[in-house]
Design a protein around this motif. Structure first.
Motif, mmCIF file in Angstrom:
data_model
loop_
_atom_site.group_PDB
_atom_site.id
_atom_site.type_symbol
_atom_site.label_atom_id
_atom_site.label_comp_id
_atom_site.label_asym_id
_atom_site.label_seq_id
_atom_site.Cartn_x
_atom_site.Cartn_y
_atom_site.Cartn_z
ATOM 1 N N ARG A 17 -12.965 28.970 -40.355
ATOM 2 C CA ARG A 17 -12.102 28.420 -39.308
ATOM 3 C C ARG A 17 -12.641 27.107 -38.754
ATOM 4 N N LEU A 18 -13.877 26.776 -39.093
ATOM 5 C CA LEU A 18 -14.456 25.515 -38.634
ATOM 6 C C LEU A 18 -13.827 24.359 -39.408
ATOM 7 N N HIS A 19 -13.268 23.423 -38.689
ATOM 8 C CA HIS A 19 -12.640 22.269 -39.331
ATOM 9 C C HIS A 19 -12.909 21.038 -38.482
ATOM 10 N N PRO A 20 -13.429 19.996 -39.115
ATOM 11 C CA PRO A 20 -13.764 19.863 -40.531
ATOM 12 C C PRO A 20 -15.107 20.516 -40.850
ATOM 13 N N VAL A 21 -15.384 20.665 -42.134
ATOM 14 C CA VAL A 21 -16.679 21.186 -42.566
ATOM 15 C C VAL A 21 -17.719 20.084 -42.374
ATOM 16 N N ARG A 22 -18.812 20.441 -41.741
ATOM 17 C CA ARG A 22 -19.873 19.465 -41.462
ATOM 18 C C ARG A 22 -21.145 19.853 -42.206
ATOM 19 N N PRO A 23 -21.995 18.888 -42.497
ATOM 20 C CA PRO A 23 -23.260 19.196 -43.181
ATOM 21 C C PRO A 23 -24.109 20.203 -42.407
ATOM 22 N N GLU A 24 -24.008 20.187 -41.084
ATOM 23 C CA GLU A 24 -24.831 21.077 -40.253
ATOM 24 C C GLU A 24 -24.402 22.537 -40.330
#
Length: 361
Positions: A17-24
């Motif tokens: 559900r996290l958007h956008p996908v981040r490197p962290e």
């Protein structure tokens, strides 16, 4: 319905559900699995025990005081006891039970520190609740000892601002009058080579007199300060409508923004028209609107001056990390905090770099 769905979601479902996908996010997922989930599992049993103990004490105390009130009614008559005797009984229950609930609120603070602190860690940020340590308070006697040892904090009308944002906004007339202030939930770090601080702030003021005297909340929300690598040539103020007497009095001129939609949404005053339009491009203004929208905030305002961007956003309590009366082992608490921290990153990236992620809005 949302809580029921969350109950049956896997960890991967939550992170999807996290958007956008981040490197962290990869490091955040591992942190949940390896450290945060085990710690919350250990705390869960303690949470249940603390709440059960406080509840049982409250029920027993309430039953005892109610019995005393009924005995007084039988002995002296209802007219002699009502309403002051009943009111005294209610106050007595509250006073007698206040201390036993302190461990519950202390655990809530500890949970918030753990969850929000863990969410900040993959980004290289630090977090502090700024709460007083109440872990040793569990009875009226220990509460009295704690108050005696912390008189300056208990009876103070406000702690010192943990960020320069407060004084900077106050100086340019973007904060209301107040007579008491409180700060909590401090996030600090460096993003895009710029140091920043963000904190929740609540300002209250006593108004009226006599029976009409009341405490009014003048401001509750977030204060964000970002240190720019270079100094600005002028001073630029932006806000929703209603904060412009200071700008007009100090020789600032209104800036015409390139977007009619944004011009309708914000009013901008500046001592340097060219710099203001360069800073407040449509994509950067959208970062501000996205932040306001997510936190369900209002009356966003800020100042660009010298080497800093400082923003105030009125909003309800943030970074609460869920209810202490619900199970602690819920990735939704953690994922929501990651989302909120990501929005702060978006704002900083948007103003300090040209390399922010796409499809944020």
């Amino acid at each position: 319905m949302g809580e029921l769905m969350s109950k049956f979601m896997t960890l991967e479902d939550h992170f999807a559900r996290l958007h956008p996908v981040r490197p962290e996010h990869d490091a955040a997922r591992l942190l949940w699995q390896d450290r945060l989930a085990p710690e919350l599992t250990t705390m869960e049993e303690e949470r249940k025990a603390v709440i059960k103990r406080a509840t049982m004490h409250t029920v027993a105390t309430a039953a005892f005081i109610v019995a005393l009130v009924f005995a007084a009614i039988i002995a002296f008559g209802f007219e002699a006891i009502f309403p002051f005797g009943i009111f005294a009984g209610i106050v007595g229950i509250f006073i007698a039970c206040a201390a036993v609930w302190m461990p519950v609120f202390s655990m809530k603070s500890q949970t918030k520190q753990l969850v929000v602190g863990a969410a900040c860690e993959p980004f290289g940020f630090t977090y502090s609740t700024l709460h007083q340590d109440l872990s040793g308070v569990s009875s009226l006697r220990s509460l009295g000892s704690w108050v005696n040892a912390n008189k300056s904090a208990v009876f103070s009308k406000g702690n010192e601002p943990p960020t320069p944002a407060f004084e900077r906004l106050k100086t340019v007339g973007l904060m209301p009058s107040y007579d008491s202030r409180k700060f909590e939930d401090l996030i600090e770090g460096v993003r895009a080579d710029a140091a920043f601080t963000m904190v929740e702030c609540k300002l209250t003021e006593q108004q009226g007199s006599g029976k009409n005297r009341r405490t009014v909340t003048k401001f509750q929300g977030l204060l964000l300060n970002i240190e720019y690598p270079e100094r600005f040539l002028g001073r630029t103020l932006l806000a929703r409508d209603g904060w412009w007497s200071w700008g007009r009095k100090n020789g600032m001129q209104q800036v015409q923004l390139v977007s009619k939609e944004l011009e309708d949404a914000f009013t901008v005053y500046s001592t340097d028209q060219v710099e203001a339009r360069t800073l407040l491009t449509p994509d950067r203004m959208e970062r501000l609107i996205a932040l306001e929208r997510h936190f369900k905030g209002s009356k966003l305002r800020g100042v660009f001056e010298e080497g800093h961007l400082t923003i105030a956003l009125e909003a309800d309590n943030q970074f609460e990390a869920g209810s202490i009366f619900k199970p602690l082992i819920d990735p939704a608490r953690y994922v929501e905090t990651l989302t909120e921290i990501g929005l702060i990153c978006d704002l900083i990236d948007g103003f300090l770099t040209r390399d922010w992620y796409k499809d944020k809005i």
